[in-house]
Design a protein around this motif. Sequence first.
Motif, short mmCIF file in Angstrom:
data_model
loop_
_atom_site.label_atom_id
_atom_site.label_comp_id
_atom_site.label_asym_id
_atom_site.label_seq_id
_atom_site.Cartn_x
_atom_site.Cartn_y
_atom_site.Cartn_z
N GLU A 1 113.84 -26.75 64.70
CA GLU A 1 112.97 -25.67 65.16
C GLU A 1 111.94 -25.31 64.09
O GLU A 1 110.77 -25.08 64.41
CB GLU A 1 113.80 -24.43 65.51
CG GLU A 1 114.66 -24.58 66.74
CD GLU A 1 115.65 -23.44 66.93
OE1 GLU A 1 115.54 -22.42 66.20
OE2 GLU A 1 116.54 -23.57 67.78
N SER A 2 112.37 -25.29 62.85
CA SER A 2 111.47 -24.95 61.75
C SER A 2 110.38 -26.00 61.61
O SER A 2 109.21 -25.67 61.36
CB SER A 2 112.24 -24.82 60.44
OG SER A 2 113.16 -23.76 60.53
N LYS A 3 110.74 -27.27 61.76
CA LYS A 3 109.74 -28.34 61.68
C LYS A 3 108.68 -28.16 62.77
O LYS A 3 107.49 -28.35 62.52
CB LYS A 3 110.41 -29.71 61.81
CG LYS A 3 111.04 -30.19 60.53
CD LYS A 3 111.85 -31.46 60.68
CE LYS A 3 111.18 -32.56 61.41
NZ LYS A 3 112.03 -33.75 61.57
N ASN A 4 109.10 -27.78 63.96
CA ASN A 4 108.15 -27.55 65.05
C ASN A 4 107.22 -26.38 64.73
O ASN A 4 106.02 -26.45 64.99
CB ASN A 4 108.88 -27.30 66.37
CG ASN A 4 109.60 -28.54 66.87
OD1 ASN A 4 109.23 -29.66 66.53
ND2 ASN A 4 110.63 -28.34 67.66
N LYS A 5 107.77 -25.31 64.17
CA LYS A 5 106.95 -24.15 63.81
C LYS A 5 105.96 -24.52 62.71
O LYS A 5 104.81 -24.09 62.73
CB LYS A 5 107.83 -22.99 63.35
CG LYS A 5 108.61 -22.34 64.48
CD LYS A 5 109.50 -21.25 63.94
CE LYS A 5 110.36 -20.66 65.04
NZ LYS A 5 111.28 -19.64 64.54
N ILE A 6 106.41 -25.31 61.76
CA ILE A 6 105.54 -25.74 60.66
C ILE A 6 104.40 -26.58 61.21
O ILE A 6 103.25 -26.42 60.81
CB ILE A 6 106.37 -26.49 59.59
CG1 ILE A 6 107.26 -25.50 58.85
CG2 ILE A 6 105.46 -27.25 58.62
CD1 ILE A 6 108.38 -26.13 58.07
N SER A 7 104.70 -27.47 62.15
CA SER A 7 103.67 -28.30 62.76
C SER A 7 102.63 -27.46 63.47
O SER A 7 101.44 -27.78 63.46
CB SER A 7 104.29 -29.29 63.76
OG SER A 7 105.10 -30.20 63.08
N ALA A 8 103.07 -26.36 64.09
CA ALA A 8 102.14 -25.48 64.78
C ALA A 8 101.29 -24.66 63.81
O ALA A 8 100.17 -24.27 64.13
CB ALA A 8 102.91 -24.54 65.71
N LEU A 9 101.80 -24.42 62.62
CA LEU A 9 101.08 -23.60 61.63
C LEU A 9 100.07 -24.39 60.81
O LEU A 9 99.07 -23.83 60.37
CB LEU A 9 102.08 -23.01 60.63
CG LEU A 9 102.67 -21.65 60.92
CD1 LEU A 9 103.62 -21.26 59.80
CD2 LEU A 9 101.61 -20.59 61.10
N ALA A 10 100.35 -25.65 60.58
CA ALA A 10 99.53 -26.39 59.62
C ALA A 10 99.19 -27.79 60.13
O ALA A 10 99.86 -28.32 61.02
CB ALA A 10 100.29 -26.50 58.30
N SER A 11 98.18 -28.35 59.52
CA SER A 11 97.81 -29.73 59.86
C SER A 11 98.93 -30.67 59.40
O SER A 11 99.73 -30.33 58.53
CB SER A 11 96.50 -30.10 59.17
OG SER A 11 96.70 -30.16 57.76
N ALA A 12 98.93 -31.86 59.97
CA ALA A 12 99.95 -32.85 59.61
C ALA A 12 99.91 -33.16 58.12
O ALA A 12 100.95 -33.31 57.48
CB ALA A 12 99.76 -34.11 60.44
N GLU A 13 98.69 -33.21 57.57
CA GLU A 13 98.54 -33.52 56.16
C GLU A 13 99.12 -32.42 55.27
O GLU A 13 99.84 -32.69 54.31
CB GLU A 13 97.05 -33.71 55.84
CG GLU A 13 96.78 -34.14 54.43
CD GLU A 13 95.29 -34.28 54.16
OE1 GLU A 13 94.83 -33.74 53.14
OE2 GLU A 13 94.60 -34.92 54.98
N THR A 14 98.84 -31.15 55.63
CA THR A 14 99.33 -30.02 54.84
C THR A 14 100.85 -29.93 54.88
O THR A 14 101.49 -29.60 53.89
CB THR A 14 98.73 -28.70 55.38
OG1 THR A 14 97.31 -28.83 55.40
CG2 THR A 14 99.11 -27.52 54.53
N ALA A 15 101.42 -30.22 56.04
CA ALA A 15 102.87 -30.06 56.23
C ALA A 15 103.66 -31.31 55.89
O ALA A 15 104.89 -31.28 55.93
CB ALA A 15 103.14 -29.65 57.67
N GLN A 16 102.99 -32.39 55.55
CA GLN A 16 103.67 -33.68 55.38
C GLN A 16 104.81 -33.64 54.36
O GLN A 16 105.92 -34.11 54.64
CB GLN A 16 102.64 -34.75 54.98
CG GLN A 16 103.23 -36.13 54.86
CD GLN A 16 102.18 -37.17 54.49
OE1 GLN A 16 101.01 -36.85 54.28
NE2 GLN A 16 102.60 -38.42 54.42
N LYS A 17 104.56 -33.10 53.18
CA LYS A 17 105.61 -33.08 52.13
C LYS A 17 106.82 -32.27 52.58
O LYS A 17 107.96 -32.70 52.40
CB LYS A 17 105.06 -32.50 50.83
CG LYS A 17 104.24 -33.44 50.02
CD LYS A 17 103.87 -32.75 48.71
CE LYS A 17 103.09 -33.65 47.79
NZ LYS A 17 102.69 -32.95 46.56
#
Length: 199
Positions: free
Chosen positions: A43-59
């Motif tokens: 669930e957290s990964k999904n929220k992170i994806s919604a908050l940030a671009s793939a590049e920003t959230a990649q790490k």
Amino acid sequence: MNQFLEDWNKELDDLEVQISLGKDEVAEAFEKQKAAFTEFVNESKNKISALASAETAQKLKGKLESLQVQLALGKAETREAYEEQKNNLEEAIREAKEEYEEFMSSFGEKKQELSGDLSAQFEKFRTKMDLFRLQFALGTADAKDDLQEKKKELQETLSSLRAKIEVKKETAEETWEEFSEEVSETYDYFKDAVKKLFS
């Protein structure tokens, strides 16, 4: 506030059940906790994806995926297997938490959108792992009486925390911040008590 109280009461229920587990139930209960935590990480990964671009959230997503790999490992049926899994999980949690904190520092107010703060969930899961460690130790320790006494103390601490929550529910005199802080302090005391059992 009602949701906060419900969440804490559920957390206390889970911890009380965990403390009362018998030796044979520990491995199965650990698997259930791993599954629940895996769901939260998803669930957290999904929220992170919604908050940030793939590049920003990649790490961060990479660290969370590494944590998921550790959570997916087979059942720990012995104390030794459990200790190995616990150590690997703690390292994965540490790395994910560091990356999460760095990720969130760039979001300011938007970070409120990530409800169910990962850092808090990491700490709760660590506390539960320490309790499972206690349960495995109870099954094999020579000092069973001492560990049983510590287990009783932990149950009393949980009862005290539950009583505080019930009193606060009935009296709305204190501010939300004071109440939240007091519950957090008591929970921190509980976590420290669990950790001291093995230091």
